[in-house]
Design a protein around this motif. Structure first.
Motif, PDB file in Angstrom:
ATOM      1  N   SER A 105      -3.551   9.017  -7.784  1.00  0.00           N
ATOM      2  CA  SER A 105      -2.535   8.715  -6.841  1.00  0.00           C
ATOM      3  C   SER A 105      -2.504   7.217  -6.309  1.00  0.00           C
ATOM      4  O   SER A 105      -2.009   6.990  -5.214  1.00  0.00           O
ATOM      5  CB  SER A 105      -2.413   9.772  -5.812  1.00  0.00           C
ATOM      6  OG  SER A 105      -2.165  10.931  -6.325  1.00  0.00           O
ATOM      7  N   ASP A 106      -3.176   6.188  -6.903  1.00  0.00           N
ATOM      8  CA  ASP A 106      -3.306   4.967  -6.512  1.00  0.00           C
ATOM      9  C   ASP A 106      -1.992   4.133  -7.247  1.00  0.00           C
ATOM     10  O   ASP A 106      -2.106   3.362  -8.055  1.00  0.00           O
ATOM     11  CB  ASP A 106      -4.579   4.524  -7.104  1.00  0.00           C
ATOM     12  CG  ASP A 106      -5.008   3.001  -6.169  1.00  0.00           C
ATOM     13  OD1 ASP A 106      -3.987   2.695  -5.477  1.00  0.00           O
ATOM     14  OD2 ASP A 106      -6.159   2.598  -6.494  1.00  0.00           O
TER      15      ASP A 106
ATOM     16  N   GLU B 259       1.107  -1.187  -0.042  1.00  0.00           N
ATOM     17  CA  GLU B 259       0.022   0.000   0.031  1.00  0.00           C
ATOM     18  C   GLU B 259       1.101   1.272  -0.044  1.00  0.00           C
ATOM     19  O   GLU B 259       1.108   1.950   1.041  1.00  0.00           O
ATOM     20  CB  GLU B 259      -0.858  -0.125   1.435  1.00  0.00           C
ATOM     21  CG  GLU B 259      -2.042   0.971   1.148  1.00  0.00           C
ATOM     22  CD  GLU B 259      -2.904   0.648   0.073  1.00  0.00           C
ATOM     23  OE1 GLU B 259      -3.263   1.382  -0.753  1.00  0.00           O
ATOM     24  OE2 GLU B 259      -3.469  -0.569   0.239  1.00  0.00           O
ATOM     25  N   TYR B 260       1.454   1.476  -1.013  1.00  0.00           N
ATOM     26  CA  TYR B 260       2.409   2.589  -1.248  1.00  0.00           C
ATOM     27  C   TYR B 260       2.330   3.947  -0.982  1.00  0.00           C
ATOM     28  O   TYR B 260       1.222   4.326  -1.303  1.00  0.00           O
ATOM     29  CB  TYR B 260       3.171   2.320  -2.548  1.00  0.00           C
ATOM     30  CG  TYR B 260       4.175   3.250  -3.021  1.00  0.00           C
ATOM     31  CD1 TYR B 260       5.467   3.112  -2.273  1.00  0.00           C
ATOM     32  CD2 TYR B 260       4.119   4.450  -3.776  1.00  0.00           C
ATOM     33  CE1 TYR B 260       6.522   3.894  -2.475  1.00  0.00           C
ATOM     34  CE2 TYR B 260       5.052   5.294  -3.982  1.00  0.00           C
ATOM     35  CZ  TYR B 260       6.209   5.299  -3.304  1.00  0.00           C
ATOM     36  OH  TYR B 260       7.325   6.091  -3.490  1.00  0.00           O
ATOM     37  N   SER B 261       3.022   4.577  -0.131  1.00  0.00           N
ATOM     38  CA  SER B 261       2.795   5.953  -0.020  1.00  0.00           C
ATOM     39  C   SER B 261       4.172   6.764  -0.123  1.00  0.00           C
ATOM     40  O   SER B 261       5.226   6.110   0.096  1.00  0.00           O
ATOM     41  CB  SER B 261       2.407   6.112   1.483  1.00  0.00           C
ATOM     42  OG  SER B 261       2.528   7.932   1.970  1.00  0.00           O
TER      43      SER B 261
ATOM     44  N   SER C 167       6.404   1.361   3.444  1.00  0.00           N
ATOM     45  CA  SER C 167       4.925   1.102   3.002  1.00  0.00           C
ATOM     46  C   SER C 167       4.516  -0.217   3.353  1.00  0.00           C
ATOM     47  O   SER C 167       5.344  -1.052   3.367  1.00  0.00           O
ATOM     48  CB  SER C 167       4.981   1.155   1.576  1.00  0.00           C
ATOM     49  OG  SER C 167       5.073   2.569   1.265  1.00  0.00           O
TER      50      SER C 167
END
Length: 270
Positions: free
Chosen positions: A234-235, A10-12, A20
């Motif tokens: 931004s997904d 679930e990259y940030s 992440s």
């Protein structure tokens, strides 16, 4: 390639690769569970197979026709004319189509003045015209490039075969069917195998330029979907998972097509 690890996170951007959360195959399961993704996959496959059915044979047909032309000056002139669009960017190609097909463009003027149409045809906003326009653009832009490859293959056919066919009484059509097409069969098979590897790759730039609010439902493909999801929304993780899914499917199709080609006696690509 190491950056594709974000497809399993679930990259940030603020946490980075190491910070992440790892979520396994969650994003890949979304590909087959979300109705929007399934619709986009269908749009991509439909458009790709239309291109294989119509755009792929076009340079083969043109190359065979040019091969029958005996006037070398005329032959080279035609080759140059059909090859030039390859050097145009998709921005220019789509822009030209916009100019000709808009409501007050030359095509609608011809339809109204000479064919009696009372109202202009909405070529650019009517969803039914989206896919035919995409295919026409691909053919017009790339037919010359593909023709060069097939003309090179045709140059390798032994001229004695044609002379023997003439002695046996074969007409032009028989010579094309029994000599010309078998002579370039291996080239056709190799290019078809490579094309199958891009069956989920419809081309971002052309589709993106042709999309609008009216044809989005049938025109949105995986390439543009990844852009909207990954950049605009931004997904990043889900967009990367979709991109990896495209690559895996392409690899399977290339490997399977190459295996079948060898089963039928062709050389394949490896």
């Amino acid at each position: 390639m190491l950056g594709m690890i974000i497809a399993f996170q679930e990259y940030s951007p603020f946490l980075g690769f190491t910070g992440s959360e790892f979520v396994g195959l969650r994003h890949f399961s979304r590909i087959f569970s979300e109705p929007e993704v399934l619709r986009v996959i269908w749009n991509t496959l439909y458009l790709s197979f239309l291109q294989i059915a119509f755009a792929f044979p076009a340079p083969i047909i043109l190359a065979v026709l040019l091969n029958e032309v005996r006037n070398q000056l005329y032959k080279r002139l035609i080759q140059t004319v059909v090859y030039l669009p390859h050097f145009l960017s998709w921005v220019i190609v789509v822009g030209l189509f916009f100019i000709f097909l808009r409501s007050n463009g030359i095509i609608n003027r011809i339809l109204q003045v000479y064919l009696g149409f009372e109202v202009p045809v909405d070529f650019l906003t009517e969803p039914d015209f989206f896919r035919p326009l995409i295919i026409i653009q691909v053919i017009w832009k790339e037919i010359g490039w593909g023709t060069i490859i097939f003309l090179a293959a045709l140059a390798g056919i032994n001229p004695d075969l044609y002379e023997a066919a003439i002695v046996d009484g074969a007409n032009r059509w028989r010579q094309i069917w029994h000599i010309t097409l078998p002579g370039i069969r291996s080239t056709i098979v190799i290019l078809l195998i490579l094309r199958l590897g891009h069956v989920l790759d419809s081309g971002f730039e052309q589709i993106f330029l042709m999309l609008n609010a009216f044809n989005m439902e049938i025109g949105n493909v995986l390439d543009t979907f990844v852009y909207y999801k990954g950049i605009q929304q931004s997904d990043y993780s889900f967009a990367t998972a979709v991109g990896m899914f495209k690559g895996v499917v392409g690899l399977i199709l290339v490997g399977g097509a190459n295996y079948l080609a060898k089963k039928f006696g062709e050389d394949g690509i490896y």
